[in-house]
Design a protein around this motif. Structure first.
Motif, PDB file in Angstrom:
ATOM      1  N   ASN A   1       0.782  -1.233   0.000  1.00  0.00           N
ATOM      2  CA  ASN A   1       0.000   0.000   0.000  1.00  0.00           C
ATOM      3  C   ASN A   1       0.819   1.291   0.000  1.00  0.00           C
ATOM      4  O   ASN A   1       0.253   2.369   0.139  1.00  0.00           O
ATOM      5  N   VAL A   2       2.151   1.191  -0.178  1.00  0.00           N
ATOM      6  CA  VAL A   2       2.986   2.392  -0.254  1.00  0.00           C
ATOM      7  C   VAL A   2       3.989   2.218  -1.378  1.00  0.00           C
ATOM      8  O   VAL A   2       4.628   1.158  -1.509  1.00  0.00           O
ATOM      9  N   PHE A   3       4.149   3.256  -2.179  1.00  0.00           N
ATOM     10  CA  PHE A   3       5.176   3.290  -3.220  1.00  0.00           C
ATOM     11  C   PHE A   3       6.060   4.500  -2.976  1.00  0.00           C
ATOM     12  O   PHE A   3       5.597   5.643  -3.073  1.00  0.00           O
ATOM     13  N   GLN A   4       7.313   4.266  -2.596  1.00  0.00           N
ATOM     14  CA  GLN A   4       8.277   5.357  -2.426  1.00  0.00           C
ATOM     15  C   GLN A   4       9.002   5.550  -3.743  1.00  0.00           C
ATOM     16  O   GLN A   4       9.721   4.667  -4.209  1.00  0.00           O
ATOM     17  N   TRP A   5       8.841   6.727  -4.304  1.00  0.00           N
ATOM     18  CA  TRP A   5       9.316   7.021  -5.656  1.00  0.00           C
ATOM     19  C   TRP A   5      10.597   7.842  -5.546  1.00  0.00           C
ATOM     20  O   TRP A   5      10.546   9.043  -5.270  1.00  0.00           O
ATOM     21  N   HIS A   6      11.736   7.189  -5.771  1.00  0.00           N
ATOM     22  CA  HIS A   6      13.056   7.825  -5.636  1.00  0.00           C
ATOM     23  C   HIS A   6      13.338   8.601  -6.928  1.00  0.00           C
ATOM     24  O   HIS A   6      13.888   8.080  -7.886  1.00  0.00           O
ATOM     25  N   LEU A   7      12.965   9.883  -6.919  1.00  0.00           N
ATOM     26  CA  LEU A   7      12.903  10.673  -8.140  1.00  0.00           C
ATOM     27  C   LEU A   7      14.177  11.438  -8.463  1.00  0.00           C
ATOM     28  O   LEU A   7      14.334  11.916  -9.587  1.00  0.00           O
ATOM     29  N   THR A   8      15.072  11.588  -7.496  1.00  0.00           N
ATOM     30  CA  THR A   8      16.285  12.373  -7.747  1.00  0.00           C
ATOM     31  C   THR A   8      17.487  11.697  -7.126  1.00  0.00           C
ATOM     32  O   THR A   8      17.387  11.030  -6.099  1.00  0.00           O
ATOM     33  N   ASP A   9      18.627  11.892  -7.771  1.00  0.00           N
ATOM     34  CA  ASP A   9      19.892  11.387  -7.248  1.00  0.00           C
ATOM     35  C   ASP A   9      21.001  12.030  -8.066  1.00  0.00           C
ATOM     36  O   ASP A   9      20.747  12.861  -8.941  1.00  0.00           O
ATOM     37  N   ASP A  10      22.243  11.635  -7.796  1.00  0.00           N
ATOM     38  CA  ASP A  10      23.365  12.189  -8.547  1.00  0.00           C
ATOM     39  C   ASP A  10      23.195  11.994 -10.044  1.00  0.00           C
ATOM     40  O   ASP A  10      23.582  12.853 -10.844  1.00  0.00           O
ATOM     41  N   GLU A  11      22.648  10.851 -10.441  1.00  0.00           N
ATOM     42  CA  GLU A  11      22.634  10.480 -11.857  1.00  0.00           C
ATOM     43  C   GLU A  11      21.508  11.105 -12.664  1.00  0.00           C
ATOM     44  O   GLU A  11      21.501  10.990 -13.899  1.00  0.00           O
ATOM     45  N   GLY A  12      20.531  11.726 -12.001  1.00  0.00           N
ATOM     46  CA  GLY A  12      19.468  12.337 -12.793  1.00  0.00           C
ATOM     47  C   GLY A  12      18.313  12.828 -11.936  1.00  0.00           C
ATOM     48  O   GLY A  12      17.975  12.229 -10.919  1.00  0.00           O
ATOM     49  N   TRP A  13      17.700  13.927 -12.360  1.00  0.00           N
ATOM     50  CA  TRP A  13      16.503  14.498 -11.725  1.00  0.00           C
ATOM     51  C   TRP A  13      15.324  14.147 -12.616  1.00  0.00           C
ATOM     52  O   TRP A  13      15.293  14.488 -13.797  1.00  0.00           O
ATOM     53  N   ARG A  14      14.289  13.500 -12.064  1.00  0.00           N
ATOM     54  CA  ARG A  14      13.253  12.891 -12.899  1.00  0.00           C
ATOM     55  C   ARG A  14      11.860  13.511 -12.755  1.00  0.00           C
ATOM     56  O   ARG A  14      10.913  12.979 -13.314  1.00  0.00           O
ATOM     57  N   LEU A  15      11.718  14.605 -12.013  1.00  0.00           N
ATOM     58  CA  LEU A  15      10.404  15.199 -11.787  1.00  0.00           C
ATOM     59  C   LEU A  15      10.371  16.622 -12.323  1.00  0.00           C
ATOM     60  O   LEU A  15      11.223  17.447 -11.971  1.00  0.00           O
ATOM     61  N   GLU A  16       9.365  16.928 -13.166  1.00  0.00           N
ATOM     62  CA  GLU A  16       9.213  18.280 -13.683  1.00  0.00           C
ATOM     63  C   GLU A  16       8.946  19.253 -12.533  1.00  0.00           C
ATOM     64  O   GLU A  16       8.011  19.068 -11.746  1.00  0.00           O
ATOM     65  N   ILE A  17       9.780  20.279 -12.439  1.00  0.00           N
ATOM     66  CA  ILE A  17       9.588  21.378 -11.494  1.00  0.00           C
ATOM     67  C   ILE A  17       9.506  22.654 -12.325  1.00  0.00           C
ATOM     68  O   ILE A  17      10.489  23.088 -12.932  1.00  0.00           O
ATOM     69  N   LYS A  18       8.334  23.250 -12.367  1.00  0.00           N
ATOM     70  CA  LYS A  18       8.127  24.395 -13.257  1.00  0.00           C
ATOM     71  C   LYS A  18       8.975  25.599 -12.846  1.00  0.00           C
ATOM     72  O   LYS A  18       9.351  26.412 -13.690  1.00  0.00           O
ATOM     73  N   SER A  19       9.293  25.701 -11.561  1.00  0.00           N
ATOM     74  CA  SER A  19      10.139  26.809 -11.113  1.00  0.00           C
ATOM     75  C   SER A  19      11.584  26.656 -11.564  1.00  0.00           C
ATOM     76  O   SER A  19      12.321  27.643 -11.631  1.00  0.00           O
ATOM     77  N   TYR A  20      11.992  25.436 -11.870  1.00  0.00           N
ATOM     78  CA  TYR A  20      13.371  25.158 -12.268  1.00  0.00           C
ATOM     79  C   TYR A  20      13.362  24.217 -13.477  1.00  0.00           C
ATOM     80  O   TYR A  20      13.670  23.027 -13.362  1.00  0.00           O
ATOM     81  N   PRO A  21      13.000  24.723 -14.646  1.00  0.00           N
ATOM     82  CA  PRO A  21      12.829  23.848 -15.815  1.00  0.00           C
ATOM     83  C   PRO A  21      14.102  23.146 -16.253  1.00  0.00           C
ATOM     84  O   PRO A  21      14.027  22.066 -16.863  1.00  0.00           O
ATOM     85  N   GLU A  22      15.285  23.719 -15.959  1.00  0.00           N
ATOM     86  CA  GLU A  22      16.521  23.081 -16.404  1.00  0.00           C
ATOM     87  C   GLU A  22      16.784  21.758 -15.691  1.00  0.00           C
ATOM     88  O   GLU A  22      17.594  20.950 -16.157  1.00  0.00           O
ATOM     89  N   LEU A  23      16.122  21.517 -14.549  1.00  0.00           N
ATOM     90  CA  LEU A  23      16.322  20.254 -13.839  1.00  0.00           C
ATOM     91  C   LEU A  23      15.952  19.059 -14.707  1.00  0.00           C
ATOM     92  O   LEU A  23      16.560  17.986 -14.584  1.00  0.00           O
ATOM     93  N   THR A  24      14.948  19.219 -15.568  1.00  0.00           N
ATOM     94  CA  THR A  24      14.539  18.110 -16.424  1.00  0.00           C
ATOM     95  C   THR A  24      15.019  18.293 -17.856  1.00  0.00           C
ATOM     96  O   THR A  24      14.534  17.629 -18.770  1.00  0.00           O
ATOM     97  N   VAL A  25      15.982  19.191 -18.034  1.00  0.00           N
ATOM     98  CA  VAL A  25      16.691  19.290 -19.322  1.00  0.00           C
ATOM     99  C   VAL A  25      18.108  18.779 -19.071  1.00  0.00           C
ATOM    100  O   VAL A  25      18.393  17.602 -19.236  1.00  0.00           O
ATOM    101  N   SER A  26      18.978  19.634 -18.623  1.00  0.00           N
ATOM    102  CA  SER A  26      20.346  19.170 -18.356  1.00  0.00           C
ATOM    103  C   SER A  26      20.397  18.233 -17.157  1.00  0.00           C
ATOM    104  O   SER A  26      21.209  17.297 -17.125  1.00  0.00           O
ATOM    105  N   GLY A  27      19.543  18.446 -16.162  1.00  0.00           N
ATOM    106  CA  GLY A  27      19.593  17.602 -14.968  1.00  0.00           C
ATOM    107  C   GLY A  27      19.074  16.201 -15.167  1.00  0.00           C
ATOM    108  O   GLY A  27      19.307  15.324 -14.322  1.00  0.00           O
ATOM    109  N   ALA A  28      18.347  15.964 -16.246  1.00  0.00           N
ATOM    110  CA  ALA A  28      17.769  14.647 -16.500  1.00  0.00           C
ATOM    111  C   ALA A  28      18.449  13.922 -17.660  1.00  0.00           C
ATOM    112  O   ALA A  28      17.938  12.903 -18.135  1.00  0.00           O
TER     113      ALA A  28
END
Length: 636
Positions: A303-330
């Motif tokens: 009944n729980v899913f922990q979604w490990h969305l960020t780490d050294d190797e890549g940022w995987r969640l769209e953050i509209k305040s910081y769009p580059e996170l899912t461009v260069s960061g991903a």
């Protein structure tokens, strides 16, 4: 097209400074290779103080290595260049610890290299491989996890579906929902529930029972009549899922499993938290894979899913305040801001989840009684952030003044900079808006003991607040982060290192005890609510046998399917301590999981073993019965 293959041999030594990797790059193409470098990714890394044989230079960032051959070396068709690296940062223990992927760079071209499995001396291979016994069911029922009470005295054959004879719109919709779940997991099997039929199916009616726990249910079988009593919506869905499993087992393996015709099943979960964690930073998985995994969790009543969305190797969640996170960061790979890591070296490895995709996934999980806990891993494991937004680092901090255990230099957000908290407040505002659950997981793990000590800003903070070391600085950081989360109505969850350096007030803080089983007891003694997820038993990336050819990591040892199943999370806890144990969690770390075949080999059936630990009382567990059921478990 020039083609290449890289062979590698691991030669162990008592001291890692004498251990070495011996390489052979063979040109299997038709063109001579000139003026080139070789790049590869491997978890067995060259030490910072290493020696090279027959190579002129080596650059390394974490698992990425780029080797320069001797000046003037030309590799003719059919020829082989051999070289060695002496002095390693960590030992190799299994075949996937060597180069996972590689390429040669020549005249601006990136050319893929086939990397063979790592070989070693014969004495390092025990020959053991993952194994499961055939098992033997003690009752002819296919149910996983096993219920708390099963008293069936008679059975019938030929049942593949149940007829819903009555019920509210909501109850019928729930049956239809479990129909859809079953069809997604087993598209070649009959639907478990029908709503009209001219054939003699068993007939089922619903009954809501306020005396049952919200997640509890009771099934009564009397000839052709089935009654499903339930405490709440979750209990109703769990009872329907068990009926679907019974019908599927009777359909798929009729010589082994049958459908009950007389008796009762009474059931409720042992723990309130029955979780699974998935790392999508190391190897990205698209939304379809996440939806499939959620279906698998629902089938196992997790009944729980922990979604490990960020780490050294890549940022995987769209953050509209910081769009580059899912461009260069991903993105990582040749020509990217981040170099390749952990496979796919010659191509760009990228991917992220849009906020619309996240909303769809969250809604799907909620329909299956699964809460999603997003993880934004800070302050460590932040290379993707710091490469994308370098202003978040103290520019006066000495470069490479510390390295994470994975080999990343200066990879932790700086707790002494207000810019850090401004960044996190905007990020967590969007995360809180996307995920309706109580918790946001903030990581807090594997910060190197030398982190920030070369930062003038951190030195001033330590002096102002009388902080003695890195861990006390991290504790200060955790307090600031918890205050941010509280603004958005969220509680802090983290790995067990959140308690270090004096920790933070345990009230409302949930910690995952991962480093060893004793940590569960220690955190509970400090007053934290705890999830038991020891690497030695519940980390799905640990090898399942000692043999060299078994895929996986082994820093926590070998975790066979039977050992995972047998582990008791309350071991060593007092009765009072057991009350603070909120539940259990499987962790799927994906450094080695480059494709679904490896994923399924490593994750299943151990994931269902953790599901049963979370649901079933120890006295009701039975390894032989569980092993017999494993061929019927769905996989990714």
């Amino acid at each position: 097209m020039i083609q290449f293959v890289l062979d590698c041999f691991y030669r162990p030594a008592a001291d890692l400074k004498d251990a070495q990797l011996e390489f052979a790059l063979t040109n299997t193409g038709q063109t001579t290779l000139k003026s080139f470098t070789l790049a590869y990714t491997a978890l067995t890394r060259a030490a910072r103080t290493h020696e090279l044989d027959n190579a002129d230079g080596l650059l390394r960032l974490a698992n990425f290595h780029e080797v320069t051959p001797p000046d003037g070396l030309e590799l003719e068709p059919g020829a082989t260049w051999t070289f060695a690296i002496r002095g390693l940062a960590n030992p190799a223990r299994h075949r996937l610890d060597g180069p996972k992927s590689g390429y040669v760079s020549c005249g601006g071209a990136i050319i893929d290299v086939v990397c063979n499995d790592l070989e070693t001396t014969a004495d390092l291979d025990t020959g053991e491989r993952k194994s499961l016994p055939a098992g033997r069911p003690d009752e002819p029922l296919h149910i996983v996890p096993w219920p708390q009470s099963v008293e069936i005295s008679d059975y019938r054959t030929g049942v593949s579906s149940v007829l819903i004879t009555s019920g509210t719109v909501e109850e019928k919709a729930a049956a239809n929902k479990i129909n859809a779940l079953s069809r997604r997991l087993f598209p070649d099997a009959p639907y478990p529930f029908r709503f009209t039929s001219s054939l003699p199916h068993p007939k089922m009616a619903f009954q809501q029972d306020g005396e049952l726990a919200p997640a509890g249910y009771r099934l009564r079988f009397s000839g052709d009549i089935i009654t499903l009593a339930y405490g709440g919506d979750a209990g109703r869905d769990y009872g329907l899922t068990v009926l679907a499993q019974l019908a599927y087992g009777a359909y798929r393996a009729p010589d082994t499993y049958r459908f009950p015709s007389k008796g009762a099943i009474e059931d409720a979960p042992r723990f309130s938290w029955r979780g699974t964690h998935l790392d999508v930073s190391r190897h990205f998985r698209g939304a379809a894979d996440i939806l499939r995994l959620l279906d698998i969790l629902a089938w196992g009543r997790m009944n729980v899913f922990q979604w490990h969305l960020t780490d050294d190797e890549g940022w995987r969640l769209e953050i509209k305040s910081y769009p580059e996170l899912t461009v260069s960061g991903a993105r990582r790979g040749p020509g990217c801001q981040q170099v390749p890591q952990l496979g796919f070296a010659s191509e760009v490895h990228e991917g992220f989840y849009s906020q619309d995709e996240v909303r769809e996934i969250v809604a799907h999980a909620a329909s299956l009684n699964i809460d999603i806990v997003p993880e934004i891993d800070v302050p460590g494991h932040s290379t993707a952030v710091l490469k994308t937004y370098p202003h978040l680092a103290d520019q006066a901090e000495l470069p490479e003044s510390y390295h994470s255990v994975q080999g990343y230099p200066n990879n932790a957000l700086n707790p002494a900079m207000e810019e850090t908290y401004q960044f996190l407040e905007k990020v967590f505002a969007e995360v809180a808006n996307l995920f309706p659950g109580d918790y946001i997981h903030i990581g807090g793990d594997e910060v190197d003991a030398k982190s920030w000590l070369a930062s003038p800003k951190t030195q001033r903070l330590m002096e102002e607040r009388a902080l003695k070391d890195t861990m006390e600085v991290q504790a200060y950081f955790m307090g600031r982060v918890r205050d941010i989360l509280r603004k958005f109505g969220k509680k802090l969850a983290g790995w067990d290192e959140v308690s270090h350096g004096g920790g933070i007030d345990p009230d409302g803080v949930l910690l995952m005890a991962w480093q060893k089983q004793e940590v569960t007891r220690d955190l509970i003694a400090q007053g934290y609510e705890v999830i038991c997820t020891p690497g030695q038993h519940y980390y799905m990336d640990m090898v399942q046998a000692s043999g060299w050819h078994e895929p996986g990591a082994s820093w926590a040892g070998v975790s066979t399917p039977e050992a995972t199943y047998a582990y008791e999370p309350t071991e060593g806890l007092s009765e009072d301590g057991t009350g603070l144990l909120k539940g259990v969690q499987a962790c799927i770390w994906c450094e080695h999981m480059t494709d679904n075949d490896i994923f399924n080999h490593m994750v299943f059936p151990r994931l269902y073993g953790v599901a049963e630990a979370g649901w079933t009382l120890p006295e009701q567990k039975n390894w032989a019965r569980f092993a017999a059921q494993t061929p019927l478990f769905p996989a990714l």
